[in-house]
Design a protein around this motif. Structure first.
Motif, PDB file in Angstrom:
ATOM      1  N   LEU A 329       0.801  -1.214   0.000  1.00  0.00           N
ATOM      2  CA  LEU A 329       0.000   0.000   0.000  1.00  0.00           C
ATOM      3  C   LEU A 329       0.838   1.269   0.000  1.00  0.00           C
ATOM      4  CD1 LEU A 329      -2.792  -1.011   2.554  1.00  0.00           C
ATOM      5  CD2 LEU A 329      -2.907  -1.047   0.068  1.00  0.00           C
ATOM      6  N   LEU A 330       1.981   1.254   0.683  1.00  0.00           N
ATOM      7  CA  LEU A 330       2.771   2.475   0.784  1.00  0.00           C
ATOM      8  C   LEU A 330       3.578   2.698  -0.486  1.00  0.00           C
ATOM      9  CD1 LEU A 330       4.174   2.321   4.435  1.00  0.00           C
ATOM     10  CD2 LEU A 330       2.305   3.718   3.564  1.00  0.00           C
ATOM     11  N   PRO A 331       3.706   3.942  -0.935  1.00  0.00           N
ATOM     12  CA  PRO A 331       4.571   4.243  -2.083  1.00  0.00           C
ATOM     13  C   PRO A 331       6.036   4.100  -1.695  1.00  0.00           C
ATOM     14  CG  PRO A 331       3.655   6.250  -1.157  1.00  0.00           C
ATOM     15  CD  PRO A 331       2.980   5.127  -0.449  1.00  0.00           C
ATOM     16  N   PRO A 332       6.949   4.058  -2.675  1.00  0.00           N
ATOM     17  CA  PRO A 332       8.371   3.844  -2.360  1.00  0.00           C
ATOM     18  C   PRO A 332       8.941   4.874  -1.398  1.00  0.00           C
ATOM     19  CG  PRO A 332       7.967   3.518  -4.705  1.00  0.00           C
ATOM     20  CD  PRO A 332       6.695   4.044  -4.131  1.00  0.00           C
ATOM     21  N   THR A 333       8.631   6.145  -1.606  1.00  0.00           N
ATOM     22  CA  THR A 333       9.189   7.179  -0.735  1.00  0.00           C
ATOM     23  C   THR A 333       8.750   6.979   0.713  1.00  0.00           C
ATOM     24  OG1 THR A 333       9.197   8.741  -2.566  1.00  0.00           O
ATOM     25  CG2 THR A 333       9.366   9.657  -0.357  1.00  0.00           C
ATOM     26  N   ALA A 334       7.487   6.656   0.935  1.00  0.00           N
ATOM     27  CA  ALA A 334       7.000   6.438   2.294  1.00  0.00           C
ATOM     28  C   ALA A 334       7.670   5.228   2.931  1.00  0.00           C
ATOM     29  CB  ALA A 334       5.479   6.269   2.276  1.00  0.00           C
ATOM     30  N   ARG A 335       7.908   4.174   2.144  1.00  0.00           N
ATOM     31  CA  ARG A 335       8.574   2.998   2.696  1.00  0.00           C
ATOM     32  C   ARG A 335      10.020   3.308   3.081  1.00  0.00           C
ATOM     33  NH1 ARG A 335       7.621  -1.639  -1.595  1.00  0.00           N
ATOM     34  NH2 ARG A 335       6.910   0.043  -2.969  1.00  0.00           N
ATOM     35  N   LEU A 336      10.711   4.046   2.222  1.00  0.00           N
ATOM     36  CA  LEU A 336      12.097   4.415   2.540  1.00  0.00           C
ATOM     37  C   LEU A 336      12.160   5.307   3.774  1.00  0.00           C
ATOM     38  CD1 LEU A 336      13.411   5.129  -1.060  1.00  0.00           C
ATOM     39  CD2 LEU A 336      13.885   3.131   0.343  1.00  0.00           C
ATOM     40  N   GLU A 410      21.371   4.282  -2.474  1.00  0.00           N
ATOM     41  CA  GLU A 410      21.833   2.909  -2.276  1.00  0.00           C
ATOM     42  C   GLU A 410      20.656   1.945  -2.222  1.00  0.00           C
ATOM     43  OE1 GLU A 410      24.051  -0.560  -1.109  1.00  0.00           O
ATOM     44  OE2 GLU A 410      24.500   1.258  -2.223  1.00  0.00           O
ATOM     45  N   TRP A 411      19.600   2.328  -1.532  1.00  0.00           N
ATOM     46  CA  TRP A 411      18.470   1.417  -1.361  1.00  0.00           C
ATOM     47  C   TRP A 411      17.669   1.260  -2.652  1.00  0.00           C
ATOM     48  CZ3 TRP A 411      16.583   3.759   3.930  1.00  0.00           C
ATOM     49  CH2 TRP A 411      17.438   3.313   4.940  1.00  0.00           C
ATOM     50  N   VAL A 412      17.563   2.325  -3.431  1.00  0.00           N
ATOM     51  CA  VAL A 412      16.751   2.257  -4.643  1.00  0.00           C
ATOM     52  C   VAL A 412      17.549   1.709  -5.802  1.00  0.00           C
ATOM     53  CG1 VAL A 412      15.468   3.607  -6.324  1.00  0.00           C
ATOM     54  CG2 VAL A 412      15.216   4.084  -3.899  1.00  0.00           C
ATOM     55  N   ASN A 413      18.767   2.199  -6.017  1.00  0.00           N
ATOM     56  CA  ASN A 413      19.597   1.801  -7.151  1.00  0.00           C
ATOM     57  C   ASN A 413      20.735   0.924  -6.657  1.00  0.00           C
ATOM     58  OD1 ASN A 413      18.097   3.425  -8.948  1.00  0.00           O
ATOM     59  ND2 ASN A 413      19.205   5.214  -8.219  1.00  0.00           N
ATOM     60  N   ASP A 414      20.427  -0.338  -6.404  1.00  0.00           N
ATOM     61  CA  ASP A 414      21.423  -1.275  -5.912  1.00  0.00           C
ATOM     62  C   ASP A 414      21.967  -2.086  -7.062  1.00  0.00           C
ATOM     63  OD1 ASP A 414      23.024  -2.611  -4.185  1.00  0.00           O
ATOM     64  OD2 ASP A 414      21.433  -3.168  -2.790  1.00  0.00           O
ATOM     65  N   GLU A 420      13.119  -4.332 -14.147  1.00  0.00           N
ATOM     66  CA  GLU A 420      11.850  -3.804 -14.660  1.00  0.00           C
ATOM     67  C   GLU A 420      10.992  -3.244 -13.553  1.00  0.00           C
ATOM     68  OE1 GLU A 420      11.364  -6.891 -18.422  1.00  0.00           O
ATOM     69  OE2 GLU A 420       9.919  -6.830 -16.802  1.00  0.00           O
ATOM     70  N   ASN A 421      10.962  -3.909 -12.395  1.00  0.00           N
ATOM     71  CA  ASN A 421      10.065  -3.493 -11.322  1.00  0.00           C
ATOM     72  C   ASN A 421      10.784  -2.698 -10.250  1.00  0.00           C
ATOM     73  OD1 ASN A 421       7.894  -4.846 -12.544  1.00  0.00           O
ATOM     74  ND2 ASN A 421       8.483  -6.784 -11.594  1.00  0.00           N
ATOM     75  N   GLN A 422      11.938  -2.130 -10.568  1.00  0.00           N
ATOM     76  CA  GLN A 422      12.676  -1.376  -9.574  1.00  0.00           C
ATOM     77  C   GLN A 422      11.912  -0.101  -9.212  1.00  0.00           C
ATOM     78  OE1 GLN A 422      15.319  -2.531  -8.252  1.00  0.00           O
ATOM     79  NE2 GLN A 422      15.802  -0.829  -6.903  1.00  0.00           N
ATOM     80  N   PRO A 423      11.593   0.144  -7.914  1.00  0.00           N
ATOM     81  CA  PRO A 423      10.848   1.338  -7.538  1.00  0.00           C
ATOM     82  C   PRO A 423      11.682   2.594  -7.719  1.00  0.00           C
ATOM     83  CG  PRO A 423      11.589   0.161  -5.577  1.00  0.00           C
ATOM     84  CD  PRO A 423      11.947  -0.702  -6.752  1.00  0.00           C
ATOM     85  N   THR A 424      11.010   3.701  -7.905  1.00  0.00           N
ATOM     86  CA  THR A 424      11.670   4.983  -8.066  1.00  0.00           C
ATOM     87  C   THR A 424      11.203   5.932  -6.992  1.00  0.00           C
ATOM     88  OG1 THR A 424       9.939   5.735  -9.567  1.00  0.00           O
ATOM     89  CG2 THR A 424      11.856   4.684 -10.548  1.00  0.00           C
ATOM     90  N   VAL A 425      12.068   6.859  -6.622  1.00  0.00           N
ATOM     91  CA  VAL A 425      11.756   7.850  -5.601  1.00  0.00           C
ATOM     92  C   VAL A 425      11.106   9.050  -6.264  1.00  0.00           C
ATOM     93  CG1 VAL A 425      12.726   9.326  -3.825  1.00  0.00           C
ATOM     94  CG2 VAL A 425      13.678   7.050  -4.201  1.00  0.00           C
ATOM     95  N   ASP A 426       9.918   9.417  -5.794  1.00  0.00           N
ATOM     96  CA  ASP A 426       9.217  10.522  -6.424  1.00  0.00           C
ATOM     97  C   ASP A 426       9.612  11.870  -5.836  1.00  0.00           C
ATOM     98  OD1 ASP A 426       6.096   9.898  -4.621  1.00  0.00           O
ATOM     99  OD2 ASP A 426       8.110  10.372  -3.971  1.00  0.00           O
ATOM    100  N   GLY A 427      10.354  11.892  -4.760  1.00  0.00           N
ATOM    101  CA  GLY A 427      10.860  13.139  -4.215  1.00  0.00           C
ATOM    102  C   GLY A 427       9.881  13.900  -3.355  1.00  0.00           C
ATOM    103  N   ASP A 428       8.630  13.468  -3.267  1.00  0.00           N
ATOM    104  CA  ASP A 428       7.635  14.206  -2.480  1.00  0.00           C
ATOM    105  C   ASP A 428       7.735  13.760  -1.034  1.00  0.00           C
ATOM    106  OD1 ASP A 428       4.083  14.920  -2.951  1.00  0.00           O
ATOM    107  OD2 ASP A 428       5.587  15.754  -1.625  1.00  0.00           O
TER     108      ASP A 428
END
Length: 487
Positions: A329-336, A410-414, A420-428
């Motif tokens: 449910l949480l977006p990538p930024t919230a999880r990080l 480091e966590w996003v671009n390892d 294909e399914n690598q999450p991206t940080v939206d910056g918000d």
């Protein structure tokens, strides 16, 4: 000597038959609304959820309006209901009130001028006065009832909204304003002598009485008379109330859903012919497992396929289910940010520069236990209790954001860059922090009840989830949180 009160008793009898255990409230409400009884200017109807406040009010108003339109001798009676929870702003509420009153009076259909815009309470007063005071027939008694349902859940209400609405009946003599809410404050309307009608929660005997009537009464069981089925259902609903009243049946709809879910399982031995409907004690013993298993009422509460112990059930529902739900449910930024908050709560601030400063020079950290946190653990003094098992400590918001900024690359671009399914940080980041705070995954500490600006850099926070949840969220993004903890 005839009474000055003229309540339509036949109409009230039909309502009392439809709403059992609410006869006192129905008669009191009819007395305070009917033009030839004791109509009041303002009325507060309050009570907890699912106690029949809105349903009883609506049905009574419909009945009184139908009686006045079908009988020429009856007083004129009309009404309009506005659901405040559906109104986004106070202006939206004013527009909805004028529209509802106009529809009830068929204002524009009779060639009258269109209703003007209502942006303030003053404009609302002008429009309602024009429709209800000057254009209504005065040769016989009449009444118009304006209902604000759920007015305590109105969004963005002005501080003087309720007192201003309560003054409408002083300007329009034939208007009664009803406020339906949960718990009124002593100075809610700032008007003295406002009658209040309380709808109390149903008692156990009232629950059983209501559920023993249509539409809740189930069909007859096989090889059983209707009376035996009714008697068994009555005792069954009482048993369900005693077993599940607090966790699952705090309202009439909740208890009805619980009974509907358990009834087929409870009566399975009767349908199979192994027990009779009169053997209630034996049926209760045979079905006691269903009264103890939450999965019967909420099938998605556990993920187990076979019988498990109570400890395993609690652990799975608090770790696997929670972590998977948050990861989905949480977006990538919230999880990080949630992982960064956990590290800020469980790592001492003195280790931040050693652990996270190397990322600013572009060096990458090796996995497999060879990281900086692992090396600090070897040098640190041995702890009897692991830090991740202790309670979370408060941290400054700026520190959590700094950890997030230092580690997100480091966590996003390892090693899986380009997947294909690598999450991206939206910056918000601000939106993500507000989301975590609204879900109580981040808890603000200190200040006046934890209130304040969520983006205050000096505000103190504490992570609101445990180790199992954070570990699951981290693994959903390929992050082993344990490698970043300093023991």
């Amino acid at each position: 000597m005839t009474s000055i009160f003229e309540l339509p008793d036949d109409l009230l009898a039909a309502l009392i038959e439809s709403f059992p255990c609410r006869d006192a409230q129905i008669r009191a409400l009819a007395t305070l609304l009917y033009p030839r009884a004791a109509p009041c200017r303002n009325l507060i109807i309050h009570g907890t959820e699912a106690t029949g406040k809105s349903a009883v009010t609506l049905r009574l108003l419909e009945a009184l309006s139908s009686a006045s339109s079908s009988d020429d001798d009856a007083p004129l009676f009309n009404y309009a209901i506005v659901k405040s929870v559906e109104c986004v702003t106070a202006r939206h509420l004013y527009e909805r009130v004028v529209g509802a009153v106009g529809d009830a009076l068929q204002w524009e259909s009779e060639g009258r001028p269109a209703v003007g815009r209502c942006e303030t309470i003053a404009a609302l007063t002008v429009e309602l006065t024009k429709m209800l005071k000057y254009d209504q027939p005065q040769e016989r008694d009449s009444r118009f009832v304006l209902v604000f349902d759920g007015i305590d859940r109105q969004r963005e209400p002005p501080p003087t909204l309720l007192p201003a609405l309560a003054r409408l009946s002083e300007i329009i003599p034939n208007l009664t304003t009803i406020f339906i809410l949960t718990a009124p404050s002593p100075s809610l309307l700032r008007v003295s002598s406002v009658p209040q009608l309380y709808f109390p929660p149903y008692t156990k005997s009232e629950y059983v009485t209501i559920l023993s009537r249509p539409p809740y009464l189930p069909p007859s069981l096989p090889n059983t008379t209707p009376q035996e089925t009714t008697d068994l259902w009555t005792r069954f609903t009482a048993a369900v109330h005693d077993a599940l009243a607090k966790p699952a049946s705090r309202s009439l709809p909740g208890l009805a859903r619980s009974c509907a879910a358990l009834w087929p399982r409870f009566t399975a031995p009767v349908a199979a012919g192994t027990h009779r409907a009169r053997e209630f004690s034996k049926l209760l013993v045979a079905a006691r497992a269903y009264f103890q298993d939450e999965a019967v009422l909420e099938p998605g509460i556990t993920l187990a396929k076979g019988p498990i112990s109570a400890g395993e059930k609690e652990a799975r529902s608090s770790s696997s289910s929670s972590s998977k739900d948050l990861a989905a449910l949480l977006p990538p930024t919230a999880r990080l940010l949630l992982i960064a908050a956990y590290l800020a709560s469980h790592n001492a601030p003195r280790h931040d520069q050693t652990i996270f400063s190397t990322w600013h020079s572009g060096r990458r950290r090796r996995r497999g236990g060879g990281g900086i946190a692992h090396r600090i653990t070897k040098k640190a003094k041995h702890r009897k209790i692991a830090r991740k098992l202790l309670g979370p400590s408060a941290f400054v918001l700026e520190r959590m954001v700094a950890i997030y900024a230092a580690t997100r690359q480091e966590w996003v671009n390892d090693e899986n860059d380009g997947a294909e399914n690598q999450p991206t940080v939206d910056g918000d980041v601000g939106m993500a922090i507000a989301t975590l705070a609204s879900l109580r995954l981040l808890v603000r500490v200190g200040g006046a009840g934890g209130a304040g600006d969520t983006m205050d850099r000096g505000g103190k926070w504490r992570v609101g989830v445990g180790w199992e949840v954070v570990r699951g969220v981290g693994r959903s993004m390929g992050v082993e949180v344990e490698e970043w903890l300093v023991e």
